[in-house]
Design a protein around this motif. Structure first.
Motif, short mmCIF file in Angstrom:
data_model
loop_
_atom_site.label_atom_id
_atom_site.label_comp_id
_atom_site.label_asym_id
_atom_site.label_seq_id
_atom_site.Cartn_x
_atom_site.Cartn_y
_atom_site.Cartn_z
N UNK A 242 0.85 -1.19 0.00
CA UNK A 242 0.00 0.00 0.00
C UNK A 242 0.88 1.24 0.00
N UNK A 243 0.57 2.21 -0.83
CA UNK A 243 1.31 3.46 -0.84
C UNK A 243 0.65 4.49 0.06
N UNK A 244 1.49 5.21 0.83
CA UNK A 244 1.01 6.32 1.66
C UNK A 244 1.40 7.61 0.97
N UNK A 245 0.43 8.26 0.35
CA UNK A 245 0.70 9.47 -0.42
C UNK A 245 1.87 9.20 -1.36
N UNK A 246 2.91 10.04 -1.29
CA UNK A 246 4.09 9.86 -2.13
C UNK A 246 5.33 9.58 -1.30
N UNK A 247 5.11 9.17 -0.05
CA UNK A 247 6.24 9.02 0.86
C UNK A 247 6.79 7.60 0.91
N UNK A 248 5.95 6.63 1.23
CA UNK A 248 6.41 5.26 1.43
C UNK A 248 5.49 4.26 0.73
N UNK A 409 -2.41 -17.86 8.30
CA UNK A 409 -3.66 -17.36 8.85
C UNK A 409 -3.90 -15.94 8.37
N UNK A 410 -4.98 -15.78 7.66
CA UNK A 410 -5.26 -14.46 7.10
C UNK A 410 -5.64 -13.46 8.19
N UNK A 411 -6.38 -14.00 9.18
CA UNK A 411 -6.78 -13.12 10.26
C UNK A 411 -7.54 -11.92 9.73
N UNK A 412 -7.46 -10.85 10.47
CA UNK A 412 -8.13 -9.64 10.06
C UNK A 412 -7.32 -8.95 8.98
N UNK A 413 -7.98 -8.41 7.99
CA UNK A 413 -7.30 -7.77 6.88
C UNK A 413 -7.16 -6.26 7.08
N UNK A 414 -7.60 -5.76 8.23
CA UNK A 414 -7.49 -4.33 8.40
C UNK A 414 -6.03 -3.92 8.57
N UNK A 415 -5.70 -2.75 8.13
CA UNK A 415 -4.33 -2.27 8.19
C UNK A 415 -3.93 -1.95 9.61
N UNK A 416 -2.65 -2.09 9.89
CA UNK A 416 -2.13 -1.73 11.21
C UNK A 416 -1.21 -0.53 11.11
N UNK A 417 -1.33 0.21 10.01
CA UNK A 417 -0.44 1.36 9.82
C UNK A 417 -0.59 2.36 10.95
N UNK A 418 -1.84 2.57 11.37
CA UNK A 418 -2.04 3.51 12.46
C UNK A 418 -1.38 3.05 13.74
N UNK A 419 -1.47 1.74 13.98
CA UNK A 419 -0.83 1.18 15.17
C UNK A 419 0.68 1.38 15.12
#
Length: 431
Positions: A242-248, A409-419
């Motif tokens: 996943x891209x975050x804006x133009x940074x990473x 294990x796929x588990x939850x697919x939500x992103x952990x970027x905020x974490x």
């Protein structure tokens, strides 16, 4: 003074700082590394921890700007903290030395590389039943003794790094004509059924690269990440970008945990010329989670869909190459010339396929580990195993465990970027 000389001077004036703390966590040893940031520092630190057979339970990585600041929570393979003071001092010394001087990746051809103690032989080609047996037989016929080796297979491809000595001198093979003969005959063996991808057994002039890193490089150069992997999709690692804006570009990986997993991922990113700026690693008994914020060495995130797909394929391959499939057999015996050839011939005659192997010799003792399946890739019947053990020697060949490729294990697919962003810059101890 040019930029390169200035950078070297700056590193000499700011050596790495390593702090090892056994009080910050109840269940692990915490290692904090602060050093001047440069391409490859993370890999060098992780490589030290991996070579010491330490398990990375958690890690926080931050290397924005000119400084590298990482925290690793590690344990022994037995699950305990590292308490031996001599070992702790050695770990600190190794990290400080390795993080201070990064050796760039070797991208030379696969081949035969002499050193004083042994000759390193590198092979790459199409995997098939009996391949290691045939390679071992050729080396035995040429009066070579295999003292150490590691063999990986993945997605119909095979790679090996072999350390061999001359039978009579117990040292490296240095005669150019003899090396040329070895190369020619091994190329014929490995080249069988190679199709459009030619087997590789050419000469090279350098042997400094870490053996397991070199195996990743060989398989990457052989494009083992391409094509259809013969495994259910649900049993494979889950890699997303996943891209975050133009940074990473944020790389997220979920897979079954196993030894050396973090090294395999960081090694691949480094050799693909990506820099990890931030990251988090968390491993549990059933699943390992890794998240890295990366850019290419040119400073840009991954922008094209084609490159994103390539990175995903390469990271999946890096995770899968060392995954232990099949039955794990451990051989302990007095070393002798032709031992590996005899053992692997017995496996072949009993229709076993070697999917991965680690060969080692120390003080006249051979200790080898083989991961085997039948020729169809299925589990080996117990009666065949017992027959082989009786032929080789029940006390010499033991069944360690039956390991099959674990499901991811796929588990939850939500992103952990905020974490990650909320924790990466906090200076609190790991819990």
């Amino acid at each position: 003074m040019d930029d390169d000389e200035y950078a070297k001077l700056f590193r000499r004036m700011n050596p790495p700082r390593v702090v090892i703390d056994n009080n910050a966590s109840d269940d692990a040893t915490v290692i904090q590394v602060d050093s001047v940031n440069k391409q490859g520092t993370l890999l060098e630190v992780v490589q030290v921890l991996t070579d010491m057979n330490l398990v990375i339970k958690k890690a926080y990585i931050s290397s924005d700007g000119g400084w590298f600041m990482d925290v690793f929570k590690v344990i022994h393979q037995d699950g305990n903290k590292i308490t031996d003071t001599q070992l702790l001092d050695f770990i600190q010394m190794r990290i400080e030395r390795n993080a201070g001087w990064f050796i760039p990746p070797l991208r030379s051809s696969v081949g035969v590389m002499p050193s004083d103690e042994y000759t390193t032989i590198e092979l790459a080609g199409t995997d098939r039943p009996g391949l290691l047996s045939e390679v071992s037989a050729v080396l035995t016929d040429l009066h070579c003794n295999v003292v150490n080796a590691e063999i990986w297979t993945h997605n119909t491809r095979a790679a090996a790094v072999i350390h061999a000595t001359d039978n009579t001198t117990n040292s490296a093979i240095t005669d150019p004509l003899r090396l040329s003969t070895i190369k020619h005959l091994l190329c014929n063996v490995v080249g069988t059924n190679s199709g459009s991808r030619a087997a590789k057994t050419v000469f090279s002039s350098c042997s400094d690269t870490h053996r397991e890193r070199r195996l990743h490089q060989i398989m990457f150069d052989d494009r083992d990440y391409e094509g259809v992997v013969k495994r259910p999709r649900t049993s494979r690692p889950c890699v997303t970008l996943t891209n975050i804006d133009k940074d990473y570009t944020v790389v997220t990986m979920r897979s079954k945990d196993r030894p050396k997993l973090v090294f395999d991922v960081v090694c691949t990113l480094t050799d693909m010329q990506y820099v990890v700026f931030h990251g988090m690693v968390s491993t549990e008994p059933l699943e390992a989670y890794q998240e890295f914020y990366i850019r290419h060495v040119d400073g840009l995130p991954i922008n094209s869909e084609a490159e994103q797909e390539r990175v995903i394929q390469c990271l999946e391959a890096a995770i899968e190459r060392r995954t232990s499939e099949g039955l794990e057999l451990e051989l302990s015996a007095e070393d002798r010339v032709g031992l590996l050839s005899d053992i692997t011939r017995t496996f072949r005659e009993n229709s076993l396929t070697i999917v991965r192997a680690e060969i080692s010799t120390r003080e006249g003792k051979a200790k080898d580990t083989f991961y085997v399946t039948d020729v169809t890739g299925s589990a080996v019947e117990s009666k065949i195993v017992e027959s082989i053990r009786k032929e080789i020697g029940v006390s010499k060949l033991k069944v360690k465990e039956c390991s099959v490729l674990g499901t991811s294990s796929r588990g939850s697919q939500e992103t952990t970027m905020g974490y990650l962003l909320s924790n990466i810059f906090k200076c609190k101890p790991l819990q």
